[in-house]
Each structure stands twice: as structure tokens, then as C-alpha cells.
Design a protein around this motif. Sequence first.
Motif, short mmCIF file in Angstrom:
data_model
loop_
_atom_site.label_atom_id
_atom_site.label_comp_id
_atom_site.label_asym_id
_atom_site.label_seq_id
_atom_site.Cartn_x
_atom_site.Cartn_y
_atom_site.Cartn_z
N THR A 99 8.11 -2.87 4.47
CA THR A 99 7.46 -4.23 4.69
C THR A 99 6.80 -3.83 6.05
O THR A 99 7.04 -2.68 6.59
CB THR A 99 8.46 -5.21 4.98
N ASP B 154 8.74 -6.79 -4.39
CA ASP B 154 7.59 -7.36 -3.55
C ASP B 154 7.50 -8.89 -3.81
O ASP B 154 8.18 -9.41 -4.79
CB ASP B 154 6.14 -6.78 -4.11
N GLY B 155 6.68 -9.64 -2.82
CA GLY B 155 6.50 -11.00 -3.07
C GLY B 155 5.55 -11.45 -3.67
O GLY B 155 5.14 -12.68 -3.82
N ALA C 128 0.99 -1.23 -0.09
CA ALA C 128 -0.11 0.02 -0.13
C ALA C 128 0.87 1.27 -0.19
O ALA C 128 0.80 2.05 -0.89
CB ALA C 128 -1.01 -0.01 1.26
N LEU C 129 1.67 1.49 1.05
CA LEU C 129 2.42 2.70 1.20
C LEU C 129 3.87 2.87 0.43
O LEU C 129 3.97 4.03 -0.35
CB LEU C 129 2.88 2.69 2.74
N HIS D 243 -8.95 7.46 6.15
CA HIS D 243 -8.17 6.36 6.04
C HIS D 243 -8.29 5.22 6.96
O HIS D 243 -8.71 5.47 8.36
CB HIS D 243 -6.56 6.79 6.19
N SER E 203 -2.09 5.02 2.67
CA SER E 203 -2.40 4.46 1.45
C SER E 203 -3.16 2.87 1.70
O SER E 203 -2.93 2.35 2.84
CB SER E 203 -1.26 4.12 0.39
N1 LIG Z 1 -0.74 1.87 4.65
C1 LIG Z 1 -0.50 3.12 5.25
O1 LIG Z 1 -1.24 3.82 5.16
C2 LIG Z 1 0.73 3.21 6.30
C3 LIG Z 1 1.52 2.30 6.60
N2 LIG Z 1 2.58 2.45 7.39
C4 LIG Z 1 3.59 1.56 7.81
O2 LIG Z 1 4.42 1.12 6.54
C5 LIG Z 1 4.69 -0.11 6.49
C6 LIG Z 1 4.00 -0.80 5.37
O3 LIG Z 1 2.75 -0.75 5.27
P1 LIG Z 1 1.63 -1.09 4.25
O4 LIG Z 1 2.27 -0.72 2.84
O5 LIG Z 1 0.54 -0.80 4.76
O6 LIG Z 1 2.03 -3.00 3.96
P2 LIG Z 1 1.59 -3.89 2.78
O7 LIG Z 1 1.15 -5.08 3.63
O8 LIG Z 1 0.48 -3.31 2.11
O9 LIG Z 1 2.86 -3.61 2.15
C7 LIG Z 1 4.09 -4.51 2.42
C8 LIG Z 1 4.41 -5.31 1.06
O10 LIG Z 1 5.84 -5.83 1.27
C9 LIG Z 1 5.81 -7.12 0.90
N3 LIG Z 1 6.84 -8.12 1.42
C10 LIG Z 1 7.24 -8.24 2.84
N4 LIG Z 1 8.11 -9.08 3.00
C11 LIG Z 1 8.61 -9.49 1.63
C12 LIG Z 1 9.70 -10.06 1.27
N5 LIG Z 1 10.53 -10.70 2.26
N6 LIG Z 1 9.94 -10.11 -0.02
C13 LIG Z 1 8.89 -9.62 -0.90
N7 LIG Z 1 7.96 -8.90 -0.47
C14 LIG Z 1 7.91 -8.78 0.71
C15 LIG Z 1 4.38 -7.57 1.14
O11 LIG Z 1 4.16 -8.98 0.52
P3 LIG Z 1 3.00 -9.78 1.07
O12 LIG Z 1 1.53 -9.30 1.46
O13 LIG Z 1 3.14 -11.07 0.12
O14 LIG Z 1 3.76 -10.51 2.58
C16 LIG Z 1 3.79 -6.44 1.17
O15 LIG Z 1 3.07 -6.55 -0.37
C17 LIG Z 1 4.10 -0.74 7.79
O16 LIG Z 1 5.10 -0.73 8.78
C18 LIG Z 1 3.03 0.11 8.05
O17 LIG Z 1 2.40 -0.01 9.57
C19 LIG Z 1 2.74 3.78 7.89
C20 LIG Z 1 1.88 4.70 7.85
C21 LIG Z 1 0.62 4.52 6.91
#
Ligand SMILES: NC(=O)C1=CN([C@@H]2O[C@H](COP(=O)(O)OP(=O)(O)OC[C@H]3O[C@@H](n4cnc5c(N)ncnc54)[C@H](OP(=O)(O)O)[C@@H]3O)[C@@H](O)[C@H]2O)C=CC1
Length: 340
Positions: free
Chosen positions: A100, A53-54, A33-34, A276, A153
Motif C-alpha cells: 500500500t 485491494d479496495g 501499480a507495483l 517511469h 509500475s
Molecule cells: N509504483 C512504483 O513504481 C513504485 C512504488 N513504490 C512504493 O510501493 C508502494 C505502493 O505503490 P503503488 O503500487 O504505486 O501504489 P498504488 O496506490 O498504485 O497501490 C496501492 C493500492 O493499495 C490499495 N489499498 C490501500 N489501502 C487499502 C486498504 N486498507 N484496503 C484495500 N486496499 C487498499 C489502494 O487502493 P486505493 O487506491 O483505493 O486506496 C491501491 O490500489 C508505495 O509505498 C510506493 O512508494 C516503490 C517503488 C516503485
Amino acid sequence: MEEMRLAISGIVNKYLIAHASKIMKIAIAGFGALGARVGVMLQQAGHEVTGIDGWAAHIAAISTDGLTVHQDDGVTKKYYIPVMTAKEIDGKFDLIILLTKTPQLDTMLTDIKHIITKNTKLLVLSNGLGNIEVMEKHVNRDQILAGVTLWTSELINPGEIRVTGTGSIKLQAIGEANAKPIVSALNKASLNVTLSQNVIEAIWHKAGINSVLNPLTVLLDANIAEFGMAGNGMDLSLNILDEIKQIGELEGINVDVNAIMKDLALLIRPEHAGNHYPSMYQDIKAGKHTEIDFLNGYFAKLGSEHGVPMPFNALITRLIHAKEDIERTKLAKKQETFEI
Ligand SMILES: NC(=O)C1=CN([C@@H]2O[C@H](COP(=O)(O)OP(=O)(O)OC[C@H]3O[C@@H](n4cnc5c(N)ncnc54)[C@H](OP(=O)(O)O)[C@@H]3O)[C@@H](O)[C@H]2O)C=CC1
Ligand SMILES: CC(C)(CO)C(=O)C(=O)O
């Protein structure tokens, strides 16, 4: 005439060099998302961005049809950004932004080891506590930058995000790295970045915000603005934050409860993050594990180490773990029915 032509071309060259030097090769590790929102903003500013991404369906959707971004003004746009798995990615990057979920950070750093050179800087923006300690297991302190972000996001489908409001980032180098070129590269993308003088305090401050909004929106089934309307929302927030302040004092970290309450009052507005659903809410709906053990759970654990009771944070942690189990079971049942 010739003199004037040379003077103008000198000015143009200087302008081009100044601006070209700000272009960075950036990988976003965790293009969820973010990560996708930040990636789009950086690419639009001219940086060379690659997502890691995975999630196979997400990569396939973006690679085939582009990343679909629904803006809160009702406009939907498509962006074409290369996204691949950690195994597939190759090359050298000036900057890797880690986005992540906190429990996934360690594995991600192991998986992208081959693209980290001694010149690569790594910026972690994931929520929660303990990220810097994880980074230190993988890279030199002088490569690490840590920060917090109020950008938001939502990942609504593979290759599709919904973005609302605006945000900001505070960051600081953990060792001797020069953070200024990174701040200006990110600000070229209007990410509203400021250099923090005490990022550890900023991380605790942000973890305070998340320890209120993330679990309570899940438990109350509300978005941030709806939570803001709850009559006892303020009391509940103070119950959680007063405990965090107490544990901060024992750990030598100043937790300014009034400043966190002010930020909460801003975040509930629609132009900030009111519309959000926090990342934890999204995780619960997707049947995923949440970051609760790195937020309220982390504080509750510190409390028990110090022999200080943290009843609100401990209870909230247990309730969120129960909710994780319930939602995962419900989702599994739905999938079973679908398969039959
Ligand atoms: N979304 C938001 O509005 C906000 C988020 N944050 C923080 O930002 C961070 C990210 O959040 P968000 O974007 O929502 O999370 P998401 O889960 O949407 O995104 C994380 C992505 O990373 C991928 N991923 C994780 N580990 C691996 C790996 N080893 N190899 C490949 N891909 C990997 C995940 O894939 P898979 O799903 O397959 O594991 C996923 O698509 C978090 O700490 C969150 O708390 C902070 C402020 C706002
Ligand atoms: C936007 C905010 C502050 C909401 O709690 C967040 O960090 C998240 O969604 O995880």
C-alpha cells in the motif's frame, strides 16, 4: 533395468519435492501499480497469488477481463489473478507482501487481521520511513520482514498497468524469522532479491533516492530520465541529500550520499527507471495524498526535533502539499464540469 527406473524416479521425485516446497501461498495487500506487477511475476513463477485491494472498479476490471499489462517492448498481455477486498479474503497465507502507500499501511493491517496467523510472514516493501514501527503495532517482530525495491509500475486505468525496465529488492527479517526461504521464493520469480545485512540503512538509502526523484519530478513535471537532463539536477539532489546525511548522523544511521548519487545515475537510464513517472507523480495526477510526510517531510520533522535546519527538505514538503491541493481542486472542478 528396474534399478535404473527406480533411480530415475528417485531423482525426479527429489526434483519435484525441492521445487514444490518453494511454491508459496502469497497475498499481495495493496494490488495497485507495483503490487500488480510483483503479483504477476510471482504467479508466473508458479506461486499461488491473491491480490487484496479496495478499489472496486479495479477489482471488477481484473475479475472480468484479467489484469492488462503493457510492457515496454510494446507487447500487451493479460493475466488472471484473483483480487478481492480485505473483507472478502479468507484462508491462510505463507507470506503477505504489503504494497500500500505508506499512510495506508496501518488501516490495511487492521483490515486483514483475520488472515494473519502466527505462521504468516509479512514483508513490507512500501517506500518511506516508519513502516516497521507500524507493523510492530499489529504483529510479532519475528513475523516481520522489511525491504526496499527498485521495481517500477504505473496504474493507468482500473485493471491496467504499464511496466518499464527491471528492478531489484533488498530485504531482511526484523526479528528472528528465517528470510532465506522467502528470498528464494521471490527469486524463483526473477525479482532479483538479495538479503540485506542492514535493512534500516537500505531504507534510509531508498528514502534518499525517493526524496530526490519523487518530489522533483512532480515539481518539474518530468519523468526520471527528463529530470536527469536538468542542468542543476545534481546540485538540487545534493542539497536534499546532504541534509539527510546530517540528520542520519544524529540518528546513528550512515547515509552514503555518493552511493545514492550512483543509484540516481543508474535509475535515469531507460533500461532501469528512466521512462517511469515516480509513484508520487502518479498520486498527484490522481488527486491523491502523497507519501511526502514519510520522505522529505519525515527528515524535516527529525531536523526540527534535533534543532537542525533542513531548509530544502522543509520547503519541498510544503511545495508538494501545495501541489496536492492544487491538483485535487483542478480534478474536482473537472469532475463537476463532467457531471453538469
Ligand atoms: N509504483 C512504483 O513504481 C513504485 C512504488 N513504490 C512504493 O510501493 C508502494 C505502493 O505503490 P503503488 O503500487 O504505486 O501504489 P498504488 O496506490 O498504485 O497501490 C496501492 C493500492 O493499495 C490499495 N489499498 C490501500 N489501502 C487499502 C486498504 N486498507 N484496503 C484495500 N486496499 C487498499 C489502494 O487502493 P486505493 O487506491 O483505493 O486506496 C491501491 O490500489 C508505495 O509505498 C510506493 O512508494 C516503490 C517503488 C516503485
Ligand atoms: C522507482 C522509484 C525509485 C522512483 O522514484 C520509486 O520508488 C517510486 O516510483 O516511488
